[in-house]
Enzyme design. Structure first.
Site, short mmCIF file in Angstrom:
data_model
loop_
_atom_site.label_atom_id
_atom_site.label_comp_id
_atom_site.label_asym_id
_atom_site.label_seq_id
_atom_site.Cartn_x
_atom_site.Cartn_y
_atom_site.Cartn_z
CG ASP A 8 -1.83 1.34 1.30
OD1 ASP A 8 -2.35 1.70 0.31
OD2 ASP A 8 -1.99 1.64 2.58
CG ASP A 10 -1.50 7.75 0.63
OD1 ASP A 10 -1.08 8.82 0.43
OD2 ASP A 10 -2.38 7.16 -0.52
#
Length: 224
Positions: A8, A10
């Protein structure tokens, strides 16, 4: 056999989530309001379709809200806060260890490609990824599995041969629905959320070397 890692962005590679919340919280405070954290938590790591902070603030304040001015100030403050940050603890080590082990690397993010690539380049880690898949590339962002399916397809590996690293429930749900292993690595905003669907949990990537983590994962080690 694990052949790939999918990160991922953020809140996992770069802790953008706290600065984004801070920028919005400052806007709300200017108008005597507080951002509803229950709604904010629901959108972390996914497509922000159920809660629009600006429209929510407009409903609280009423007519006359300067939306354009708020967006400009919010964007400037968010940029100021985020550009002062480096990658999160352990990220560079995991990238280096993955490359040493011959693992393929991808990013799967519900943010835009422009956002993700811009920060990867600023941080000096843009050249390390074999694939980057963002919300521009799929029909549905997290918690739908589309981003992770697109990432493993681009890496030419089966989902069961890839490990996802996620910080929020939406991302964990997406990774598991796509058939990947998933390691939860929560940040300050997500550590109290339900990440129990992940196969393992770490306090940060700096807590455990990649090779040891993969051994635990394959041999059924439980979450910390």
């Amino acid at each position: 056999m694990i052949r790939a890692l999918v990160f991922d962005f953020d809140g996992l590679i770069l802790e953008t989530e706290t600065p984004i919340l801070q920028a919005w919280s400052e806007v709300y405070a200017e108008h005597g309001q507080r951002i509803p954290m229950d709604k904010w938590h629901q959108i972390l790591g996914g497509a922000r379709v159920d809660f629009d902070p600006l429209e929510h603030l407009a409903a609280l304040v009423g007519e006359g809200l300067d939306r354009d001015g708020i967006r400009t100030r919010r964007d400037a403050r968010r940029t100021e806060l985020i550009e002062a940050l480096d990658v999160m603890d352990g990220v560079r080590d995991y990238i280096a260890d993955a490359q040493r082990l011959g693992l393929r690397l991808a990013v799967a993010s519900s943010s835009t490609r422009r956002w993700v690539l811009g920060h990867l380049e600023r941080l000096g880690i843009h050249e390390h990824w074999d694939a980057v898949r963002c919300r521009d590339d799929v029909e549905h962002a997290k918690p739908a599995p589309d981003l992770y399916r697109a990432a493993v397809d681009a890496l030419h590996v089966a989902p069961r041969d890839a490990v996802a690293f996620e910080d929020a429930p939406n991302g964990v749900a997406a990774a598991k629905a796509a058939g990947l292993w998933c390691v939860a690595v929560p940040n300050a905003l997500t550590r109290d959320l339900d990440l129990s669907a992940a196969d393992l949990r770490l306090g940060s990537l700096g807590d455990e070397p990649l090779e040891r983590l993969l051994e635990r994962l394959i041999h059924g080690g439980g979450a910390d």
